[in-house]
Design an enzyme around this catalytic site. Structure first.
Site, PDB file in Angstrom:
ATOM      1  N   ARG A   1       0.826  -1.217   0.000  1.00  0.00           N
ATOM      2  CA  ARG A   1       0.000   0.000   0.000  1.00  0.00           C
ATOM      3  C   ARG A   1       0.860   1.266   0.000  1.00  0.00           C
ATOM      4  O   ARG A   1       0.423   2.302  -0.511  1.00  0.00           O
ATOM      5  CB  ARG A   1      -0.939   0.005   1.200  1.00  0.00           C
ATOM      6  CG  ARG A   1      -2.163  -0.871   0.971  1.00  0.00           C
ATOM      7  CD  ARG A   1      -3.069  -0.854   2.173  1.00  0.00           C
ATOM      8  NE  ARG A   1      -4.400  -1.346   1.844  1.00  0.00           N
ATOM      9  CZ  ARG A   1      -5.280  -1.731   2.735  1.00  0.00           C
ATOM     10  NH1 ARG A   1      -4.985  -1.697   4.026  1.00  0.00           N
ATOM     11  NH2 ARG A   1      -6.466  -2.155   2.366  1.00  0.00           N
TER      12      ARG A   1
ATOM     13  N   LYS B   1     -13.403 -13.031   7.513  1.00  0.00           N
ATOM     14  CA  LYS B   1     -14.465 -12.091   7.896  1.00  0.00           C
ATOM     15  C   LYS B   1     -15.799 -12.606   7.356  1.00  0.00           C
ATOM     16  O   LYS B   1     -16.330 -12.114   6.362  1.00  0.00           O
ATOM     17  CB  LYS B   1     -14.166 -10.699   7.364  1.00  0.00           C
ATOM     18  CG  LYS B   1     -12.944 -10.055   8.013  1.00  0.00           C
ATOM     19  CD  LYS B   1     -12.678  -8.684   7.415  1.00  0.00           C
ATOM     20  CE  LYS B   1     -11.329  -8.153   7.832  1.00  0.00           C
ATOM     21  NZ  LYS B   1     -10.962  -6.937   7.082  1.00  0.00           N
TER      22      LYS B   1
ATOM     23  N   GLY C   1      -6.268  -5.920   0.673  1.00  0.00           N
ATOM     24  CA  GLY C   1      -5.050  -5.890   1.467  1.00  0.00           C
ATOM     25  C   GLY C   1      -4.549  -7.279   1.836  1.00  0.00           C
ATOM     26  O   GLY C   1      -3.382  -7.618   1.579  1.00  0.00           O
TER      27      GLY C   1
ATOM     28  N   GLY D   1     -12.470  -4.529   1.018  1.00  0.00           N
ATOM     29  CA  GLY D   1     -13.841  -4.108   1.331  1.00  0.00           C
ATOM     30  C   GLY D   1     -14.336  -3.106   0.304  1.00  0.00           C
ATOM     31  O   GLY D   1     -15.474  -3.201  -0.184  1.00  0.00           O
TER      32      GLY D   1
HETATM   33  C1  3PG Z   1      -8.583  -2.094   5.185  1.00  0.00           C
HETATM   34  O1  3PG Z   1      -7.463  -2.567   5.420  1.00  0.00           O
HETATM   35  O2  3PG Z   1      -9.590  -2.797   5.071  1.00  0.00           O
HETATM   36  C2  3PG Z   1      -8.690  -0.607   4.963  1.00  0.00           C
HETATM   37  O3  3PG Z   1      -7.482   0.028   5.264  1.00  0.00           O
HETATM   38  C3  3PG Z   1      -9.817  -0.046   5.761  1.00  0.00           C
HETATM   39  O4  3PG Z   1      -9.616  -0.322   7.122  1.00  0.00           O
HETATM   40  P1  3PG Z   1     -10.849  -0.650   8.060  1.00  0.00           P
HETATM   41  O5  3PG Z   1     -11.459  -1.922   7.546  1.00  0.00           O
HETATM   42  O6  3PG Z   1     -10.277  -0.778   9.440  1.00  0.00           O
HETATM   43  O7  3PG Z   1     -11.817   0.527   7.950  1.00  0.00           O
HETATM   44 MG    MG Z   2     -11.024  -3.691   6.302  1.00  0.00          MG
END
Ligand code: 3PG
Ligand code: MG
Length: 401
Positions: free
Chosen positions: A35, A200, A358, A382
């Site tokens: 990133r 998740k 990610g 997401g």
């Molecule tokens: C992620 O890694 O999903 C993004 O950086 C967003 O982070 P978050 O899911 O904690 O909002």
């Molecule tokens: Mg996230």
């Protein structure tokens, strides 16, 4: 129309640059800097124009107050190395240190502010609190370049409210990510397969219902598989299970068969004695997870070899593939085979193969694949999924005229 950097010059201006530098850390070390690398083109673009660049980002999910575990300090160091120029790290986000760093910032200079989420206003559910924090951020610069693609699905102060306060534009990373997402949504070449995994569970089960009308195949692996297997009436030992999602799963399975969408689930599972890299393991049929020598204590940590082959074939024979979420606990070598098989198959796609997110991006790099082996590696899991579902993403909406 999205406001982009095209035709804009920020020479002599102070630009707040919202990035997603939320990188995985282990013992204070960055384990995947994807990133940060993905953020470099926009940073360089602004530096070259002679802007003073104030970068801000979140890291992890601190609870709205400073927590050294989530400091961006290691990111500042890596950014400095990758950028090849000094990066001043301000030890707060909108406090005296940030203000001092911002006022000293010269043309072509770069400052990184401390974690946005050390401030309760950033991720507050209360719009008034978010606006107050956004106002404090806005005082630091003349314009906002929003480039944290991984966080555009969050209605948070630096992503949304700040963009309403300052002249705001999408950065090069966001533009690039959107180009690929448009290819995935406007008339994708078929067969179009989406592969979902990861742990998740409840997040992604919701996604499936929205994706079904758009795709030809859905391949399911990773932690969420056990909820699917349970919905089909199977026992899953100690594997990850979200019992309250079983009805949702039944719903999308019925919907899939109505729509003629193929849903591929594993036929075999690697069942382990516990959650550990050196756990003992056995392969069992997916409908007999408790039949191993670990009985009802067995825990599924990867898809089995037969499933990995079948999934790999489904992926490699597709023309468009979006993959989000590992197939198993890839961090443990014994349970990385399923994830590796999907990654390998994705590199063989004759068309567009996208690694979304990610965790999945970190997984393919950890498994030794080159970024260039894939059609695209997205920095947002997401965010891409919500885009593909057809949801409105607040952080993009606010950059539209
Ligand atoms: C992620 O890694 O999903 C993004 O950086 C967003 O982070 P978050 O899911 O904690 O909002
Ligand atoms: Mg996230």
């Amino acid at each position: 129309m999205l406001r982009t950097l095209k035709g804009q010059s920020f020479a002599g201006k102070k630009v707040i640059l919202r990035c997603d530098l939320n990188v995985p850390l282990k013992d204070g070390q960055i384990t995947d800097d994807g990133r940060i690398r993905a953020s470099l083109p926009t940073i360089k673009h602004l530096v070259d124009q002679g802007a003073g660049v104030l970068i801000c980002s979140h890291l992890g999910r601190p609870e709205g107050s400073p927590d050294s575990k989530y400091s961006l300090a290691p990111v500042a160091e890596r950014l400095e190395e990758l950028l090849g120029q000094p990066v001043v790290f301000a030890q707060d986000t909108v406090g005296p240190k940030a203000k001092a760093a911002a006022s000293l910032l010269s043309a072509g200079g770069v400052v990184l502010l401390e974690n946005l989420r050390f401030n309760a206003g950033e991720a507050s559910k209360d719009e008034v609190e978010r606006k107050l924090f956004a106002n404090q951020l806005a005082e630091l610069g003349d314009a906002l370049v929003s480039d944290g693609f991984g966080v555009v699905h969050r209605k948070q102060a630096s992503v949304f409210e700040l963009a309403e306060l300052l002249p705001s534009y999408a950065g090069l990373l966001i533009s690039n990510e959107l180009e690929v997402l448009e290819r995935l949504t406007l008339n994708p070449e078929r067969p179009y397969t989406v592969v979902l995994g990861g742990s998740k569970v409840s997040d992604k089960l919701g996604v499936i219902g929205h994706l079904l009308p758009k795709v030809n195949r859905i391949v399911i692996g990773g932690g969420m598989v056990f909820t699917v297997l349970a919905a089909l009436g199977n026992k899953v030992g100690k594997s990850l299970l979200e019992a309250d999602q079983i009805e949702t799963v039944k719903g999308f399975l019925a919907q899939a068969s109505e729509l003629g969408v193929e849903v591929l689930i594993p036929s075999d599972i690697v069942v382990a004695s516990g959650f550990a890299p050196d756990a003992e393991f056995e392969v069992a049929p997916a409908d007999q997870i408790e039949s191993t020598r670990f009985g009802a204590d067995g825990i599924g940590l990867d898809i089995g070899p037969e499933s990995a082959n079948r999934f790999a074939h489904a992926v490699a024979s597709s023309k468009t593939v979006f993959w989000n979420g590992p197939m198993g606990v890839f961090e443990f070598a014994n349970f990385a085979h399923g994830t590796k098989a999907i990654a390998q198959a994705l590199t063989e796609v004759q068309g567009l193969g996208v690694v979304g997110g990610g965790d999945s991006a970190a997984a393919v790099r950890a498994l030794g694949f080159e970024d260039s082996a894939f059609g695209h590696i997205s920095t947002g899991g997401g965010a891409s999924l919500e885009y593909l579902e057809g949801k409105v993403l607040p952080g993009l909406e606010v950059l539209n005229d």
